[in-house]
Write an enzyme that holds these catalytic residues in place. Sequence first.
Site, PDB file in Angstrom:
ATOM      1  CB  ALA A  68     -11.925 -52.515  -0.258  1.00  0.00           C
ATOM      2  CB  THR A  69     -11.534 -53.571   5.162  1.00  0.00           C
ATOM      3  OG1 THR A  69     -12.861 -53.067   5.008  1.00  0.00           O
ATOM      4  CG2 THR A  69     -11.037 -53.250   6.568  1.00  0.00           C
ATOM      5  CG  ASN A 141     -19.558 -45.573   1.536  1.00  0.00           C
ATOM      6  OD1 ASN A 141     -18.963 -44.516   1.704  1.00  0.00           O
ATOM      7  ND2 ASN A 141     -20.015 -46.296   2.545  1.00  0.00           N
ATOM      8  CG  HIS A 188     -18.532 -57.371  -1.998  1.00  0.00           C
ATOM      9  ND1 HIS A 188     -19.628 -56.767  -1.438  1.00  0.00           N
ATOM     10  CD2 HIS A 188     -17.464 -56.910  -1.322  1.00  0.00           C
ATOM     11  CE1 HIS A 188     -19.240 -55.972  -0.446  1.00  0.00           C
ATOM     12  NE2 HIS A 188     -17.919 -56.044  -0.363  1.00  0.00           N
ATOM     13  CB  CYS A 307     -19.236 -50.683   6.986  1.00  0.00           C
ATOM     14  SG  CYS A 307     -18.807 -51.380   5.386  1.00  0.00           S
TER      15      CYS A 307
END
Length: 363
Positions: A68-69, A141, A188, A307
């Site tokens: 996704a990054t 998140n 994931h 992160c």
Amino acid sequence: MTYLDYQATTPLAPEALAAMLPWLESQHANPHSAHAAGRKAKAAVEVARDDVAALMPAGGTLSFTSGATEALNWAIKGTSGPIVTVATEHAAVLDAVAAQARKGRAVTVLPVGSDGLVDFAAARAAIGPGTGLVAAMLVNNEIGTIQPIEQLAELAQAAGARFLCDAVQGYGRVRIPEECDLVAVSAHKIHGPKGVGALWIRDGVTLEPLLHGGGQEPGGRSGTLSPALCAGFGAAARLAKQRFGADHAHAEQLFRAALAHIGGDWQLNGSQGERYHGNLNLRREGLDVARLMSDVRDIAFSAGSACASGSGRPSHVLQAIGMSDAQARSSIRLGFGRMTTEEELLTALDRITAAARAQKVAA
């Protein structure tokens, strides 16, 4: 080990592993090769592409990425014009937007309320003619808040802007509004493998490439795909679609049971109602989170985004909803879902609470 860190990553589904194994063990062809083995690998990738796209809005194409990054960076850097985003976005969005600002692109970062929901009056004022891109996260998140993506996308649409949805935490759990132009997801987070994600691109939307090379993917993304990772992603997406109702009901039950079980010394961070209920972000006054994690080291949970772990900085999400540094540093995040049982969640909560109380007694 009791695993309660689903927002960081989810356990690999057996079905995803089974789909990957043949491509790891004996089928090693490049899916971009023209020979028979390459065409077979390409067919597996296309089946996976259809499975991942089945949870997306209609009328678009899906390009696989490394995660996704990459997808978010591609969507942001591949567009032009002023950007409007939200203060509680993931670092992959905020840092990419900041990099664009350093190059002279105009940026507006919208505030949120104490529940984590965007200030809609500020959004209406900021999103207007000339805006190039609006970027907002479906499910946060850290605190699980579900943003009003449909309404934000409608504002973008009316202004002639593109709308990017970071759906990483919501994909497979929350419906993705049809009004989105760009949607970033990651395998994931839905019981698939790490190292593969995707960017869904609405028909008619074009992006400048982030990676230059062979242009193998439909949106122009370059690089050799892994059939194994794509197959695992596809299997996980297919399973998420099949289990959508059951997974949702299970997360709801776990959330209700946990809320009823925790004591009054814990406060829930973020909205209770407008929230994905596989997330509990809890605050306890004076809590030493590092010591707590050491005291119950056989329970996997988080002090915030994986992160940003190790940065030493308090959560920017908790700061954005009005918390002091001390309050942000005394908060923990518990994430649970498909493979979590109610018994293990409540037992873990008891142990976490006992360890937190022991800190207060020792003090």
